[in-house]
Motif scaffolding. Structure first.
Motif, PDB file in Angstrom:
ATOM      1  N   THR A  16      -3.817  -6.892 -22.644  1.00 47.51           N
ATOM      2  CA  THR A  16      -3.756  -8.135 -23.399  1.00 47.51           C
ATOM      3  C   THR A  16      -2.400  -8.749 -23.125  1.00 47.51           C
ATOM      4  O   THR A  16      -1.374  -8.094 -23.279  1.00 47.51           O
ATOM      5  CB  THR A  16      -3.923  -7.877 -24.901  1.00 47.51           C
ATOM      6  OG1 THR A  16      -5.192  -7.250 -25.111  1.00 47.51           O
ATOM      7  CG2 THR A  16      -3.857  -9.171 -25.679  1.00 47.51           C
ATOM      8  N   SER A  20      -2.444 -12.907 -30.253  1.00 48.53           N
ATOM      9  CA  SER A  20      -3.110 -14.199 -30.330  1.00 48.53           C
ATOM     10  C   SER A  20      -2.199 -15.281 -30.876  1.00 48.53           C
ATOM     11  O   SER A  20      -2.185 -16.404 -30.407  1.00 48.53           O
ATOM     12  CB  SER A  20      -4.369 -14.064 -31.191  1.00 48.53           C
ATOM     13  OG  SER A  20      -5.270 -13.164 -30.601  1.00 48.53           O
ATOM     14  N   SER A  40      -3.387 -17.487 -15.660  1.00 49.37           N
ATOM     15  CA  SER A  40      -4.007 -17.264 -16.959  1.00 49.37           C
ATOM     16  C   SER A  40      -3.284 -16.199 -17.773  1.00 49.37           C
ATOM     17  O   SER A  40      -3.440 -16.131 -19.002  1.00 49.37           O
ATOM     18  CB  SER A  40      -5.471 -16.852 -16.792  1.00 49.37           C
ATOM     19  OG  SER A  40      -5.582 -15.520 -16.324  1.00 49.37           O
ATOM     20  N   ILE A  43      -1.576 -17.127 -20.994  1.00 50.04           N
ATOM     21  CA  ILE A  43      -2.317 -17.592 -22.169  1.00 50.04           C
ATOM     22  C   ILE A  43      -2.297 -16.515 -23.246  1.00 50.04           C
ATOM     23  O   ILE A  43      -2.743 -15.389 -23.011  1.00 50.04           O
ATOM     24  CB  ILE A  43      -3.765 -17.935 -21.781  1.00 50.04           C
ATOM     25  CG1 ILE A  43      -3.799 -19.023 -20.706  1.00 50.04           C
ATOM     26  CG2 ILE A  43      -4.540 -18.387 -23.018  1.00 50.04           C
ATOM     27  CD1 ILE A  43      -5.190 -19.297 -20.160  1.00 50.04           C
ATOM     28  N   ILE A  46      -5.177 -13.364 -24.005  1.00 48.44           N
ATOM     29  CA  ILE A  46      -6.135 -13.121 -22.929  1.00 48.44           C
ATOM     30  C   ILE A  46      -6.245 -11.624 -22.638  1.00 48.44           C
ATOM     31  O   ILE A  46      -5.282 -10.871 -22.753  1.00 48.44           O
ATOM     32  CB  ILE A  46      -5.754 -13.906 -21.659  1.00 48.44           C
ATOM     33  CG1 ILE A  46      -6.949 -13.985 -20.710  1.00 48.44           C
ATOM     34  CG2 ILE A  46      -4.542 -13.293 -20.965  1.00 48.44           C
ATOM     35  CD1 ILE A  46      -6.824 -15.040 -19.635  1.00 48.44           C
ATOM     36  N   GLU A  47      -7.462 -11.199 -22.313  1.00 50.80           N
ATOM     37  CA  GLU A  47      -7.732  -9.820 -21.917  1.00 50.80           C
ATOM     38  C   GLU A  47      -8.057  -9.788 -20.423  1.00 50.80           C
ATOM     39  O   GLU A  47      -8.770 -10.671 -19.931  1.00 50.80           O
ATOM     40  CB  GLU A  47      -8.917  -9.256 -22.678  1.00 50.80           C
ATOM     41  CG  GLU A  47      -8.758  -9.219 -24.188  1.00 50.80           C
ATOM     42  CD  GLU A  47     -10.061  -8.847 -24.854  1.00 50.80           C
ATOM     43  OE1 GLU A  47     -10.374  -7.642 -24.922  1.00 50.80           O
ATOM     44  OE2 GLU A  47     -10.770  -9.767 -25.291  1.00 50.80           O
ATOM     45  N   GLN A 147     -15.390 -16.198 -20.955  1.00 50.11           N
ATOM     46  CA  GLN A 147     -15.377 -15.199 -19.897  1.00 50.11           C
ATOM     47  C   GLN A 147     -15.238 -15.855 -18.534  1.00 50.11           C
ATOM     48  O   GLN A 147     -15.894 -16.861 -18.248  1.00 50.11           O
ATOM     49  CB  GLN A 147     -16.686 -14.382 -19.886  1.00 50.11           C
ATOM     50  CG  GLN A 147     -16.860 -13.403 -21.028  1.00 50.11           C
ATOM     51  CD  GLN A 147     -17.118 -14.072 -22.361  1.00 50.11           C
ATOM     52  OE1 GLN A 147     -16.485 -13.743 -23.362  1.00 50.11           O
ATOM     53  NE2 GLN A 147     -18.044 -15.036 -22.385  1.00 50.11           N
ATOM     54  N   HIS A 151     -11.695 -11.513 -16.853  1.00 49.30           N
ATOM     55  CA  HIS A 151     -10.865 -12.154 -17.870  1.00 49.30           C
ATOM     56  C   HIS A 151     -11.730 -12.548 -19.072  1.00 49.30           C
ATOM     57  O   HIS A 151     -12.875 -12.997 -18.905  1.00 49.30           O
ATOM     58  CB  HIS A 151     -10.202 -13.422 -17.332  1.00 49.30           C
ATOM     59  CG  HIS A 151      -9.245 -13.189 -16.208  1.00 49.30           C
ATOM     60  ND1 HIS A 151      -9.667 -12.853 -14.938  1.00 49.30           N
ATOM     61  CD2 HIS A 151      -7.889 -13.267 -16.160  1.00 49.30           C
ATOM     62  CE1 HIS A 151      -8.598 -12.722 -14.154  1.00 49.30           C
ATOM     63  NE2 HIS A 151      -7.515 -12.962 -14.871  1.00 49.30           N
ATOM     64  N   ARG A 152     -11.146 -12.405 -20.258  1.00 49.64           N
ATOM     65  CA  ARG A 152     -11.854 -12.810 -21.475  1.00 49.64           C
ATOM     66  C   ARG A 152     -10.843 -13.279 -22.511  1.00 49.64           C
ATOM     67  O   ARG A 152      -9.718 -12.789 -22.582  1.00 49.64           O
ATOM     68  CB  ARG A 152     -12.676 -11.649 -22.031  1.00 49.64           C
ATOM     69  CG  ARG A 152     -13.506 -12.015 -23.274  1.00 49.64           C
ATOM     70  CD  ARG A 152     -14.384 -10.860 -23.727  1.00 49.64           C
ATOM     71  NE  ARG A 152     -13.587  -9.715 -24.159  1.00 49.64           N
ATOM     72  CZ  ARG A 152     -14.100  -8.521 -24.438  1.00 49.64           C
ATOM     73  NH1 ARG A 152     -15.405  -8.312 -24.319  1.00 49.64           N
ATOM     74  NH2 ARG A 152     -13.312  -7.542 -24.834  1.00 49.64           N
ATOM     75  N   LEU A 153     -11.279 -14.229 -23.350  1.00 49.70           N
ATOM     76  CA  LEU A 153     -10.445 -14.746 -24.432  1.00 49.70           C
ATOM     77  C   LEU A 153     -11.342 -15.042 -25.625  1.00 49.70           C
ATOM     78  O   LEU A 153     -12.236 -15.880 -25.544  1.00 49.70           O
ATOM     79  CB  LEU A 153      -9.721 -16.025 -23.992  1.00 49.70           C
ATOM     80  CG  LEU A 153      -8.821 -16.698 -25.018  1.00 49.70           C
ATOM     81  CD1 LEU A 153      -7.640 -15.795 -25.396  1.00 49.70           C
ATOM     82  CD2 LEU A 153      -8.313 -18.049 -24.482  1.00 49.70           C
ATOM     83  N   ARG A 162      -6.213 -23.331 -26.145  1.00 53.55           N
ATOM     84  CA  ARG A 162      -6.332 -22.266 -25.151  1.00 53.55           C
ATOM     85  C   ARG A 162      -7.668 -22.297 -24.415  1.00 53.55           C
ATOM     86  O   ARG A 162      -7.798 -21.730 -23.318  1.00 53.55           O
ATOM     87  CB  ARG A 162      -6.122 -20.914 -25.818  1.00 53.55           C
ATOM     88  CG  ARG A 162      -4.673 -20.645 -26.207  1.00 53.55           C
ATOM     89  CD  ARG A 162      -4.526 -19.333 -26.958  1.00 53.55           C
ATOM     90  NE  ARG A 162      -5.130 -19.395 -28.281  1.00 53.55           N
ATOM     91  CZ  ARG A 162      -5.243 -18.351 -29.096  1.00 53.55           C
ATOM     92  NH1 ARG A 162      -4.826 -17.152 -28.709  1.00 53.55           N
ATOM     93  NH2 ARG A 162      -5.782 -18.486 -30.294  1.00 53.55           N
ATOM     94  N   PHE A 166      -7.677 -21.880 -20.457  1.00 53.30           N
ATOM     95  CA  PHE A 166      -8.462 -20.833 -19.798  1.00 53.30           C
ATOM     96  C   PHE A 166      -9.289 -21.424 -18.660  1.00 53.30           C
ATOM     97  O   PHE A 166      -9.295 -20.906 -17.534  1.00 53.30           O
ATOM     98  CB  PHE A 166      -9.359 -20.168 -20.837  1.00 53.30           C
ATOM     99  CG  PHE A 166     -10.137 -18.971 -20.346  1.00 53.30           C
ATOM    100  CD1 PHE A 166      -9.691 -17.683 -20.586  1.00 53.30           C
ATOM    101  CD2 PHE A 166     -11.352 -19.135 -19.693  1.00 53.30           C
ATOM    102  CE1 PHE A 166     -10.415 -16.575 -20.168  1.00 53.30           C
ATOM    103  CE2 PHE A 166     -12.093 -18.045 -19.262  1.00 53.30           C
ATOM    104  CZ  PHE A 166     -11.620 -16.759 -19.501  1.00 53.30           C
TER     105      PHE A 166
END
Length: 211
Positions: A16, A20, A40, A43, A46-47, A147, A151-153, A162, A166
Motif C-alpha cells: 500500500t 488513505s 500511480s 496515489i 493504492i494497492e 482496478q 493495481h487497486r484502489l 483519486r 487512478f
C-alpha cells in the motif's frame, strides 16, 4: 480444467503506497511517462500486487483469486468488452481480469452501499470511454473499488479526486500491464447478458491465481 499459459514476468509483492488519508485535495497523478513508469504509486491508498506467469482458462472453469475484486492473475480466454461499457449486472471475475490485462480500468461498486446518484456520477466517467468498464460488485467491502492490472484502489466517495488520478495514471499505461495495444472490442462477448458473477469460493481444482 484447461489452462493456457502465457509469458509475463513479475515478482510477488503486495504493498500500500500510503494510508488513505483525506479523500479531498489529492492532486491528479501526472500522465504516464518513461520516468517514472508507474506514477500511480503516488496515489494515497493504492494497492499493488505483482502476478507472475498469468494464463488463460475457459468457462466453466474458475480461478482461485486471492483478492476481491481481483486485479491480476489467471483469467478467462475471453475478455469483457471494455470500450466504455457500463454493465448493469455483476460480471464474472475471470472475464473482467482479462480486460485489465489489455490496459483497461474497471470501476466496481457495491449496489447496496453506493447511492444511485453516485452510480450515475461514476457511469459518466465510463460511458463510451475506450478502455473503461464498470459493473456492480455485490458484497464489496467499500462503496467503490477501482482496478487496473496489478493495481487497486478502494474508496467511499464517488467525488474523490483519486478516481481521476487512478484512471490518468493507469489506463493504457504501457509500463503497467502485459498487453499494450490489445483491443477492448470483443464482439463475441454479450454485453447485455454477460457471464454471471459467482460470489462463492472457487472449488477445489480451480486454476491458481498465479501469484
Amino acid at each position: 480444467m484447461r489452462i493456457r499459459p502465457i509469458v509475463a514476468a513479475g515478482l510477488v509483492l503486495l504493498a500500500t503506497a500510503c494510508s488513505s488519508g483525506s479523500s479531498q485535495g489529492t492532486p491528479p497523478a501526472p500522465t504516464p511517462s518513461a520516468e517514472p513508469q508507474d506514477v500511480s504509486l503516488k496515489i494515497p491508498g493504492i494497492e499493488v500486487k505483482k502476478y507472475r506467469s498469468p494464463g488463460h482458462i475457459e468457462m466453466p472453469d474458475r480461478v482461485a483469486y486471492d483478492q476481491s475484486p481481483p486485479f491480476g492473475g489467471y483469467h478467462d480466454i475471453s475478455w469483457a468488452a471494455c470500450n466504455g461499457v457500463v454493465y448493469t449486472k455483476a460480471v464474472r471475475n475471470e472475464n473482467m481480469v482479462h480486460s485489465l490485462e489489455h490496459g483497461a480500468v474497471w470501476i466496481a461498486y457495491n449496489p447496496d452501499t453506493l447511492p444511485a446518484a453516485g452510480v450515475e456520477a461514476l457511469a459518466k466517467k465510463v460511458t463510451g470511454v475506450p478502455y473503461m468498464l464498470m459493473s456492480p460488485y455485490p458484497g464489496l467491502d467499500k462503496p467503490i473499488s477501482l482496478q487496473s492490472w496489478e493495481h487497486r484502489l478502494k474508496l467511499d466517495d464517488p467525488a474523490d479526486p483519486r478516481i481521476d488520478a487512478f484512471v490518468s495514471a493507469l489506463k493504457q499505461n504501457e509500463f503497467t500491464h502485459p498487453e499494450p495495444g490489445a483491443t477492448c472490442d470483443n464482439p463475441s462477448f454479450d454485453q447485455d447478458n454477460p457471464p454471471s458473477f459467482d460470489p462463492s469460493p472457487a472449488p477445489a481444482g480451480s486454476a491458481p491465481v498465479g501469484s
